[in-house]
Each structure stands twice: as structure tokens, then as C-alpha cells.
Motif scaffolding. Structure first.
Motif, short mmCIF file in Angstrom:
data_model
loop_
_atom_site.label_atom_id
_atom_site.label_comp_id
_atom_site.label_asym_id
_atom_site.label_seq_id
_atom_site.Cartn_x
_atom_site.Cartn_y
_atom_site.Cartn_z
N SER A 1 0.82 -1.21 0.00
CA SER A 1 0.00 0.00 0.00
C SER A 1 0.86 1.26 0.00
O SER A 1 0.44 2.31 -0.47
N ASP A 2 2.09 1.16 0.53
CA ASP A 2 3.01 2.31 0.45
C ASP A 2 3.35 2.62 -1.00
O ASP A 2 3.45 3.78 -1.40
N THR A 3 3.53 1.56 -1.80
CA THR A 3 3.80 1.74 -3.22
C THR A 3 2.61 2.40 -3.90
O THR A 3 2.76 3.28 -4.75
N MET A 4 1.41 1.96 -3.51
CA MET A 4 0.21 2.55 -4.10
C MET A 4 0.15 4.04 -3.79
O MET A 4 -0.15 4.86 -4.66
N GLN A 5 0.45 4.42 -2.54
CA GLN A 5 0.40 5.83 -2.17
C GLN A 5 1.44 6.64 -2.92
O GLN A 5 1.20 7.79 -3.29
N GLU A 6 2.60 6.04 -3.17
CA GLU A 6 3.63 6.74 -3.94
C GLU A 6 3.12 7.05 -5.35
O GLU A 6 3.32 8.14 -5.88
N LYS A 7 2.41 6.07 -5.94
CA LYS A 7 1.88 6.27 -7.28
C LYS A 7 0.77 7.32 -7.29
O LYS A 7 0.74 8.22 -8.13
N LEU A 8 -0.16 7.18 -6.35
CA LEU A 8 -1.30 8.08 -6.35
C LEU A 8 -0.92 9.51 -5.99
O LEU A 8 -1.65 10.44 -6.31
N SER A 9 0.22 9.68 -5.34
CA SER A 9 0.63 11.03 -4.94
C SER A 9 0.97 11.90 -6.13
O SER A 9 1.03 13.12 -6.02
N LEU A 10 1.20 11.29 -7.31
CA LEU A 10 1.53 12.07 -8.49
C LEU A 10 0.39 13.03 -8.83
O LEU A 10 0.62 14.22 -9.09
N ALA A 11 -0.85 12.53 -8.84
CA ALA A 11 -1.99 13.38 -9.18
C ALA A 11 -2.15 14.52 -8.18
O ALA A 11 -2.59 15.61 -8.53
N ALA A 12 -1.77 14.27 -6.92
CA ALA A 12 -1.91 15.29 -5.89
C ALA A 12 -0.96 16.46 -6.11
O ALA A 12 -1.12 17.52 -5.50
N ARG A 13 0.03 16.28 -6.97
CA ARG A 13 0.99 17.36 -7.21
C ARG A 13 0.50 18.37 -8.24
O ARG A 13 1.19 19.33 -8.54
N PHE A 14 -0.68 18.12 -8.79
CA PHE A 14 -1.32 19.11 -9.64
C PHE A 14 -2.27 19.93 -8.77
O PHE A 14 -3.25 19.40 -8.24
N GLY A 15 -1.96 21.22 -8.62
CA GLY A 15 -2.74 22.05 -7.71
C GLY A 15 -4.16 22.28 -8.16
O GLY A 15 -5.05 22.54 -7.35
N VAL A 16 -4.40 22.22 -9.48
CA VAL A 16 -5.74 22.39 -10.02
C VAL A 16 -6.10 21.14 -10.80
O VAL A 16 -5.37 20.73 -11.72
N THR A 17 -7.21 20.50 -10.44
CA THR A 17 -7.72 19.36 -11.19
C THR A 17 -9.12 19.69 -11.69
O THR A 17 -9.96 20.17 -10.92
N ILE A 18 -9.36 19.46 -12.96
CA ILE A 18 -10.61 19.84 -13.59
C ILE A 18 -11.21 18.62 -14.29
O ILE A 18 -10.56 18.00 -15.12
N GLY A 19 -12.44 18.28 -13.93
CA GLY A 19 -13.10 17.12 -14.50
C GLY A 19 -13.91 17.45 -15.74
O GLY A 19 -14.70 18.39 -15.74
N PHE A 20 -13.71 16.69 -16.79
CA PHE A 20 -14.49 16.79 -18.02
C PHE A 20 -15.26 15.49 -18.20
O PHE A 20 -14.65 14.43 -18.39
#
Length: 435
Positions: free
Chosen positions: A355-374
Motif C-alpha cells: 500500500s506504500d507503493t500505491m500511495q507513492e503512485k497516487l501522490s503524483l496526481a496530488a501534485r497538480f494544484g488544479v484538477t478539472i473534471g471533463f
């Protein structure tokens, strides 16, 4: 000509194989009388061929010799031109050298080729100085560069003195910039033995945000962040995620046309090129432009590790990301990296604390300060998109009811409801009209 060029100070750093230096050497040998006529004529035609090739690529017209010299001034990156790009005309001893060089370029503008033409029985220089280019599609040449260089060329032709020349050229640098970053809108990565890794994209689309029907709140978020960025205020990296064909890529590409005149430039980078991100940033970090590094359809499979390069650039390492660089990415995945059920277990056959590996991967998206859903439009929204797009084509004369009926039939066999499907349907209708 060779005597003029030998006196250049600021602009003397030219490629040895440049047309100007080759022609200067031809003139030197002609004036010395130490030449074979046929060989010299052949060499002249070789340089005329190169000049015509350059003029075709950039859509030059009228006086190709003047256009070429203006192109040299516009593309020459040196300490003087880069400072002028940032602040325009300014006081300093270097201005004496700059004005001297501009005076030389003006003399080159007015260079008399008639003696050479008469002696060698050729007229190619007279032809290129009174040239009428064949009309061509903008897709064939770089319009962005063409218009600016020809504008500079015409102003230099009208210059009356050294002060005029200095004002014209420095104003050009201040208004448009210098070199490939000043004159071009967009760039891609090229792999070669040279230090520079970016080459211009010479033909870009002309889409605007208004061309994307709907998604007003999403476009507004994108505009607010980009507006802050080009205005020199704090701004965030942006991730546009959601269903395919909803306008994510179109929205980012449209920003280039909306904000190019205010200094926005765009660099297209694919994930297999992420190892070049450090080189790219080193090349652009001290320039007087705002760069968006554009990553389209960004996602990673479980076995891919390129995301580590991206994480390091966004937030990592001792050297921070320059304030004139942002990353805008699109993805069909909210978290960018494919997540499996095994990722959710803290134990696996190969790795403890998975699960630590999973968190490392998922943290990439968190580094975008603005997320916009289409998201995929509802059926009525899909019909509205179709009707608005159809208005751009007078040849489409179907009633709204018939248009919607045919649009419904189209989406059932073409991948379902989306903005892309609507655009493809309207394009199909426009192309069929008149058969």
C-alpha cells in the motif's frame, strides 16, 4: 560584403555554413579576381537555392534578400538581444556596438549586386529582390514567423538613420522576442547530439476556447489559472481528467492562441521523453516567456516508472521548478496510474507494505494544484453541441429536429455521446453536402 561582415561585433556569431557568410566569401573571391566564372556562378546558385528554400518554409515575399537579413536579426540570440527582449531599448555602452552592427545590416540591405551580375552574366539577385511568391496554404509555412520577419524587413527598409534602426530592432525584440522562443508558439522534443532539445512546431491549430461548446465552469477554472500565470502571479500545475472526447486537449491547445501575444509558449512532451525534462527546463528557465509543458493523454501502467521523472520536476530535487514553467496534463484517469486490487493489500507475493507503493503512485496526481473534471455530456447537451457546431457550416440546412435525429443515429455507431463524436458528425455532414 565580406568587409562589412568582418566589422560586426554583437551579431558576428553566425553559423559558418550560413547563406550570408557563403555569399560574403563569394564576393571576396569575385573582387579579388581569383575565381573560375562557371564555378562561382554554380556556388551563387547554390546559395540562391538555399534562400528560396528558406523563403518557402517561412512564406517570405517581395524582397527575399531583405527578408533573409531581417530573419538573421530576429533569430540571433546573444546577450544584447536577450536583454532587449526583456526591457527593450536601454542605456549602456553596448549600444554603440549595437548601432554599429545595425548600420552594417542596413548597408547589407542596400548592397549593390549589379556589378557581380553584369560580370557573371546572371540576374538571380535582381529576381530575388523583386520576388512574387506563389500563394500557398498556411500549413506549408510558418505564418507566425513569416509575418513578423516581413514586418521587421519593411520597417528597416524605411529607416532614415542609426537611431531609427536601433529603435526598430529593439522594439521588435521587446514586442515579439528573439530566436525560436520569440517567434514560434509551440515546440516538441527532438533527440540529437546538440545541446538544445526543443524544435518549433511550425503549424499549429487556430482553435479558441469559444470553439468548445459547453464546459463553461471547466474553461473558467483553466482561464483563471492561466491568466494568473501569464500575468506573473502565482499559479498551479493543472490536470484535466475525465471521459475521452470531451475537449480536454482542445482546451489546452486553445490557450496557446488566447495567450500567445502575452508571452505564453507551449512545449509538447510525451512520457517516453520525460528523461529530457531537466534539459528542457534548463533551456527555457531564463527566458522572458511563460512556458506550459503540455502532456496529453497522460497515464501509466503498473510497470512504468517514467512518473518518477515527473514527480521530481514538479516537487523534488534541490533545484526548484522555475516560476515561468507550469505543467498542464490531460488524462482519462483521475489518478494517472493504473491501480489494481492487489495494490490495496498491504501484503503481496513480491512486496511487503504494498500500500506504500500505491500511495507513492497516487501522490503524483496530488501534485497538480488544479484538477478539472471533463465528463461525458448528457444526450440533450450532446444535441446542443451538435446544433452549435452545425451553425458554422451554412451548407448544413437540416432542421434542428432532423439534425438531432441523425446525430442520435451517428453516436450509436460511433463510440457514444461526446463532444468529439458531435464534431465528427458535423464534419461528416458538412463534407457530404453538395455531393
Amino acid at each position: 560584403m565580406y568587409r562589412l561582415i568582418s566589422r560586426l561585433v554583437i551579431y558576428r556569431d553566425m553559423e559558418e555554413d550560413s547563406i550570408l557568410l557563403k555569399l560574403a566569401d563569394i564576393c571576396r573571391r569575385f573582387n579579388s579576381g581569383n575565381y573560375e566564372k562557371e564555378n562561382l556562378v554554380t556556388e551563387i546558385y547554390e546559395q540562391i537555392h538555399r534562400l528560396l528554400d528558406l523563403s518557402t518554409r517561412y512564406g517570405f515575399d517581395k524582397n527575399l534578400w531583405h527578408n533573409y537579413l531581417a530573419f538573421q536579426l530576429a533569430m540571433s540570440e546573444n546577450p544584447f538581444t536577450i536583454v532587449s527582449e526583456k526591457v527593450g531599448a536601454n542605456d549602456g555602452t553596448v549600444n554603440a556596438f549595437a548601432k554599429g552592427d545595425f548600420r552594417i545590416f542596413k548597408e547589407l540591405f542596400d548592397y549593390d549586386f549589379s556589378v557581380l551580375e553584369k560580370e557573371l552574366e546572371i540576374d538571380c539577385f535582381s529576381v530575388i529582390c523583386h520576388y512574387q511568391a506563389v500563394g500557398k496554404s498556411e500549413q506549408i509555412f510558418n505564418k507566425s514567423v513569416s509575418e513578423k520577419v516581413q514586418e521587421l524587413s519593411e520597417e528597416i527598409e524605411q529607416a532614415q538613420n542609426d537611431e531609427d534602426l536601433y529603435r526598430i530592432v529593439t522594439n521588435f525584440y521587446k514586442t515579439y522576442g528573439v530566436g525560436k522562443f520569440g517567434l514560434n508558439k509551440a515546440f516538441r522534443v527532438t533527440v540529437s547530439g546538440e545541446h538544445e532539445v526543443l524544435v518549433p512546431i511550425t503549424s499549429t491549430g487556430d482553435m479558441r476556447l469559444s470553439d468548445l461548446i459547453g464546459y463553461e465552469s471547466q474553461k473558467q477554472k483553466l482561464i483563471e489559472n492561466t491568466e494568473a500565470f501569464v500575468s506573473g502571479r502565482e499559479a498551479n500545475n493543472v490536470l484535466l481528467f475525465g471521459d475521452a472526447g470531451t475537449g480536454k486537449s482542445t482546451s489546452i491547445k486553445a490557450l496557446l492562441n488566447e495567450y500567445y501575444s502575452r508571452g505564453l509558449r507551449m512545449i509538447e512532451v510525451y512520457k517516453h521523453e520525460f528523461s529530457y525534462l531537466s534539459q528542457i527546463i534548463a533551456e527555457i528557465k531564463n527566458r522572458n516567456y511563460r512556458f506550459v509543458i503540455y502532456m496529453d493523454d497522460l497515464s501509466f501502467e503498473e510497470f512504468e516508472i517514467e512518473y518518477k521523472y515527473l514527480k521530481a520536476v514538479i516537487e523534488g530535487g534541490l533545484e526548484t521548478k522555475p516560476e515561468n514553467v507550469l505543467i498542464y496534463a490531460t488524462s482519462n484517469r483521475r489518478h494517472l496510474i493504473r491501480e489494481t486490487w492487489s495494490d490495496r493489500s498491504d501484503m503481496s507475493q513480491d512486496e511487503l507494505h504494498r500500500s506504500d507503493t500505491m500511495q507513492e503512485k497516487l501522490s503524483l496526481a496530488a501534485r497538480f494544484g488544479v484538477t478539472i473534471g471533463f465528463y461525458r455530456p448528457k444526450q440533450q447537451e450532446y444535441f446542443e453541441i451538435v446544433k452549435e457546431l452545425a451553425k458554422k457550416y451554412p451548407q448544413i440546412t437540416l432542421s434542428d429536429e432532423e439534425l438531432c435525429r441523425k446525430a442520435n443515429q451517428w453516436e450509436l455507431s460511433h463510440g457514444g455521446i461526446s463532444g468529439r463524436t458531435a464534431s465528427q458528425f458535423v464534419t461528416y455532414l458538412a463534407g457530404r453536402t453538395g455531393e
